[in-house]
Design a protein around this motif. Sequence first.
Motif, PDB file in Angstrom:
ATOM      1  N   HIS A  17      -8.537  -5.246   5.540  1.00  0.00           N
ATOM      2  CA  HIS A  17      -7.344  -5.681   4.814  1.00  0.00           C
ATOM      3  C   HIS A  17      -6.167  -5.677   5.781  1.00  0.00           C
ATOM      4  CE1 HIS A  17      -8.768  -5.374   0.498  1.00  0.00           C
ATOM      5  NE2 HIS A  17      -9.826  -5.019   1.226  1.00  0.00           N
ATOM      6  N   GLU A  19      -1.871  -6.378   6.258  1.00  0.00           N
ATOM      7  CA  GLU A  19      -0.584  -6.421   5.571  1.00  0.00           C
ATOM      8  C   GLU A  19      -0.011  -7.836   5.638  1.00  0.00           C
ATOM      9  OE1 GLU A  19       2.985  -3.307   5.395  1.00  0.00           O
ATOM     10  OE2 GLU A  19       2.805  -4.309   7.325  1.00  0.00           O
ATOM     11  N   LYS A  29       7.931  -8.723  -0.489  1.00  0.00           N
ATOM     12  CA  LYS A  29       7.325  -7.398  -0.453  1.00  0.00           C
ATOM     13  C   LYS A  29       6.082  -7.468   0.415  1.00  0.00           C
ATOM     14  CE  LYS A  29       4.585  -7.824  -4.636  1.00  0.00           C
ATOM     15  NZ  LYS A  29       4.232  -7.225  -5.914  1.00  0.00           N
ATOM     16  N   ARG A  30       5.683  -6.317   0.931  1.00  0.00           N
ATOM     17  CA  ARG A  30       4.505  -6.240   1.782  1.00  0.00           C
ATOM     18  C   ARG A  30       3.366  -5.605   0.992  1.00  0.00           C
ATOM     19  NH1 ARG A  30       5.885  -6.402   7.422  1.00  0.00           N
ATOM     20  NH2 ARG A  30       8.115  -6.563   7.659  1.00  0.00           N
ATOM     21  N   GLU A  31       2.207  -6.213   1.116  1.00  0.00           N
ATOM     22  CA  GLU A  31       1.021  -5.605   0.520  1.00  0.00           C
ATOM     23  C   GLU A  31      -0.201  -6.007   1.335  1.00  0.00           C
ATOM     24  OE1 GLU A  31      -0.288  -8.260  -3.200  1.00  0.00           O
ATOM     25  OE2 GLU A  31       1.614  -7.241  -3.530  1.00  0.00           O
ATOM     26  N   TYR A  32      -1.232  -5.173   1.203  1.00  0.00           N
ATOM     27  CA  TYR A  32      -2.466  -5.422   1.945  1.00  0.00           C
ATOM     28  C   TYR A  32      -3.354  -6.359   1.143  1.00  0.00           C
ATOM     29  CZ  TYR A  32      -1.410  -1.930   5.437  1.00  0.00           C
ATOM     30  OH  TYR A  32      -0.841  -1.239   6.476  1.00  0.00           O
ATOM     31  N   LYS A  33      -3.856  -7.394   1.818  1.00  0.00           N
ATOM     32  CA  LYS A  33      -4.752  -8.376   1.215  1.00  0.00           C
ATOM     33  C   LYS A  33      -6.029  -8.452   2.044  1.00  0.00           C
ATOM     34  CE  LYS A  33      -2.085 -10.287  -1.971  1.00  0.00           C
ATOM     35  NZ  LYS A  33      -2.428 -10.393  -3.361  1.00  0.00           N
ATOM     36  N   LYS A  84     -10.899   3.882   1.119  1.00  0.00           N
ATOM     37  CA  LYS A  84      -9.962   3.434   2.144  1.00  0.00           C
ATOM     38  C   LYS A  84     -10.080   4.284   3.407  1.00  0.00           C
ATOM     39  CE  LYS A  84      -4.955   3.347   2.772  1.00  0.00           C
ATOM     40  NZ  LYS A  84      -3.682   3.572   2.073  1.00  0.00           N
TER      41      LYS A  84
END
Length: 114
Positions: A17, A19, A29-33, A84
Amino acid sequence: MFDKVLASRLNNRIEIHREQIIQGELGDKREYKLYKKVWADIIPLSANSITTSEDFEYTDTKFKIIMRKVDINQADIIYYKGIKYEISHIIPAFNKNNYIEVHCILKKEYYGEL
């Protein structure tokens, strides 16, 4: 010969994943994909249990994940079966062409009575 033996050990499907910046109504916004899925060999290395107070304890379990060379960086996160793993460092596997070793830490926290 060595590559064939190692390749047969890459039997765990992991997710990498990365960021990303997502644009939303209230701003970015930042998010993990999910970036990529790869086959890997996961090897446990060590575990430490640390108590910081009467009702709090955490463990750090270190793993070495061997995979074929892929675009991965230290800021990425690895997931395996929903768990994780944070990347601590990445090194080339000098004795194995076209492979890398990704060293990761699995952190678990425990609250309440132990």
